[in-house]
Design an enzyme around this catalytic site. Structure first.
Site, short mmCIF file in Angstrom:
data_model
loop_
_atom_site.label_atom_id
_atom_site.label_comp_id
_atom_site.label_asym_id
_atom_site.label_seq_id
_atom_site.Cartn_x
_atom_site.Cartn_y
_atom_site.Cartn_z
N HIS A 62 32.54 44.58 37.67
CA HIS A 62 33.15 44.76 36.34
C HIS A 62 32.90 43.52 35.49
O HIS A 62 32.39 42.51 35.98
CB HIS A 62 34.65 45.07 36.45
CG HIS A 62 35.49 43.97 37.01
ND1 HIS A 62 35.31 43.44 38.27
CD2 HIS A 62 36.55 43.28 36.47
CE1 HIS A 62 36.22 42.50 38.49
NE2 HIS A 62 36.98 42.37 37.42
N HIS A 64 34.79 41.25 33.94
CA HIS A 64 35.59 40.03 33.84
C HIS A 64 34.69 38.88 34.28
O HIS A 64 33.93 39.00 35.26
CB HIS A 64 36.85 40.11 34.71
CG HIS A 64 37.94 40.94 34.09
ND1 HIS A 64 38.89 41.61 34.80
CD2 HIS A 64 38.21 41.18 32.76
CE1 HIS A 64 39.72 42.23 33.96
NE2 HIS A 64 39.31 41.99 32.73
N ASP A 66 34.75 36.17 35.87
CA ASP A 66 34.63 35.61 37.22
C ASP A 66 33.82 36.50 38.15
O ASP A 66 33.63 36.17 39.32
CB ASP A 66 36.03 35.30 37.81
CG ASP A 66 36.95 36.52 37.83
OD1 ASP A 66 36.95 37.29 36.87
OD2 ASP A 66 37.67 36.69 38.84
N HIS A 142 41.32 48.98 37.57
CA HIS A 142 41.60 47.63 37.08
C HIS A 142 41.81 47.74 35.56
O HIS A 142 41.89 48.84 35.03
CB HIS A 142 40.42 46.73 37.47
CG HIS A 142 40.71 45.26 37.37
ND1 HIS A 142 41.88 44.70 37.77
CD2 HIS A 142 39.94 44.22 36.90
CE1 HIS A 142 41.84 43.40 37.55
NE2 HIS A 142 40.68 43.08 37.03
N HIS A 270 40.03 36.59 46.81
CA HIS A 270 40.45 36.70 45.41
C HIS A 270 41.93 36.36 45.24
O HIS A 270 42.66 36.99 44.49
CB HIS A 270 40.15 38.11 44.88
CG HIS A 270 40.01 38.18 43.37
ND1 HIS A 270 41.08 38.36 42.54
CD2 HIS A 270 38.94 38.07 42.57
CE1 HIS A 270 40.66 38.38 41.29
NE2 HIS A 270 39.36 38.21 41.27
#
Lengths: 307, 307
Positions: A62, A64, A66, A142, A270
């Protein structure tokens, strides 16, 4: 045959305690598959002395930062290093635009073909199917469109019995056919069945990557029986409200997934930067699913068949 | 008053020998100004224990990845850390689009205002003018639009003489006026001149950043007499053809700039990964301009006035 996962980064958005943003390299029979590519991944690759000649595919869960901000730098460096072999990047809608905008503004002309395949956040879909592996996307839940990935090794051929080869003087061509499941017919018409000539192939192994996601029991059916599961475990049970709000999982929820899906091994990572150590996270997971490990950067995990 | 430069990264596009992509933090009287922000800059900031509360401005020279790929991650992390104070980013056309596309796709809502000011690769332009500093862009010549930056400290006020204060019983309000250049008129009409009441303010200092660029003597006039010059020195003289072709400088060319502009101190960096050590690069620069240092990551350089 090799099936292993090297963790390059397993921190959360705010990296803490020396951890780095998400990235892994899956090695299946010598072929390399990258999963996520957080900022600094190219540095992790150098530190871990990973050679990327056999990297052909990159999977981004995805958008994001990070999980993907290292991709542009990795691509640029591979080109500067003279790479000519194509790379295919699987990722959500928008990733292609981000990379192509940056390539265009930096007037970078890559020396290798770079292909993009857009993933769908709905359903389980085959992304890649080679002689060694089938890679599927898995829908995660998410804050933005996100997929996990499942790597299923192709079942190996049966192992030929050396005694049978010499006893029946079997040639190379017949060996090939027998390993694929064939029987041997002797000149006198007698049939020696496949099973008498071979020992069975090892069980095919599989690996599932679920990060980032809230607890999603409807995925149990899709990851049932995988040899190894990497599942995000951002929070401890005490913070389950934050987990729900930010669409992350607790380590106990990750373990619930592993238990319900009867996976072989669970690796959790994570972790939120709010925790000063991993102890409670691991403890809460192990209470639900004993065979749990905390992901360690720089470590390579063997994916073993279920016993 | 503080005027110093901390080098966070001074490697070239392919980082080598432990160096990282370009980034620096300039501290002028406690205010922080970032120059370039290569991949992993946020990690360098953590490693060097730099606190960014007083960072207000980020200057990006050009859109090659080793000079800006850390910006998106830095911005995201500052927001996650709760920052509310605005940041203004100065950079070439396209930078705003890159960052806003990524913010939009990641559905990131920053907690602080983020402003963009587009730099022009033509001419010397004032980008920022505060009570402490004036920041100029400087045209560089590279493969894509690129600017350098010049930081000119505002001249401090004169230092008031303590003896004069007690001798003439000068009040706070008059001190203020005198420090700004005024004379003192006594009640009897006698005028005590400014020079008799003060010692001169220290010379204003300045810092110029030139990376990446080919040798560009027409900039000598613009950087004349700066206290400190950081100049890229990607190649040694033997490789001057590659330097010209890729629009970089040799270390001798960087030193020629420093010599012609009569700068106080030269710092060279951005060395190509092809060299196994810095020795020849430094030697060739020092033959032209003795007061040359090799940039070291994690090191803070004091910007001193010319003698």
């Amino acid at each position: 045959m090799k099936f292993e996962v090297t963790i390059l980064g397993c921190g959360a958005a705010l990296a803490a305690r020396g951890r780095h943003p998400s990235s892994q390299v899956v090695n299946i029979r010598g072929g390399l598959y990258m999963v996520d590519c957080g900022e600094g991944t190219q540095e992790r690759i150098r530190e871990n002395h990973i050679r990327l000649q056999r990297l052909g595919y990159i999977f981004i869960s995805h958008l994001h930062g990070d999980h993907y901000l290292g991709l542009m730098g990795l691509i640029s460096s591979l080109s500067l290093l003279g790479r000519e072999k194509a790379i295919t990047v699987y990722g959500p809608q928008g990733l292609k635009e981000i990379i192509e905008l940056q390539l265009s503004l930096s007037k970078s002309y890559l020396r290798f073909p770079l292909h993009f395949v857009e993933t769908s956040p709905e359903g389980v879909n085959v992304l890649l199917d080679t002689k060694d592996v089938t890679v599927y996307s898995l829908p995660l839940r998410h804050r933005i469109p996100t997929t996990g990935f499942i790597f299923k090794e192709k079942k190996a051929q049966a192992n030929m019995s050396k005694e049978a080869i010499s006893k029946y003087k079997i040639g190379v061509r017949d060996i090939h056919l027998i390993k694929q499941g064939g029987d041997l017919t002797l000149e006198n018409g007698e049939v020696i069945p496949h099973e008498a000539l071979t020992s069975p192939a090892p069980e095919a192994r599989s690996y599932a990557y679920c990060s980032d996601t809230s607890y999603l029991p409807e995925n149990v059916a899709h990851i049932r029986g995988v040899s190894m599961l990497y599942h995000e475990a951002t929070f401890i049970e005490k913070d389950i409200k934050v987990a729900k709000k930010t669409r992350h999982s607790t380590s106990a929820e990750a373990a619930e997934m592993a238990k319900a899906a009867k996976v072989g091994q669970l690796i959790i990572g994570h972790f939120s930067s709010r925790y000063s150590d991993d102890e409670v996270l691991l403890k809460e997971a192990k209470e639900v699913f004993h065979n749990t490990l905390v992901a360690e950067e720089g470590k390579t995990y063997q994916v073993n068949a279920l016993l």
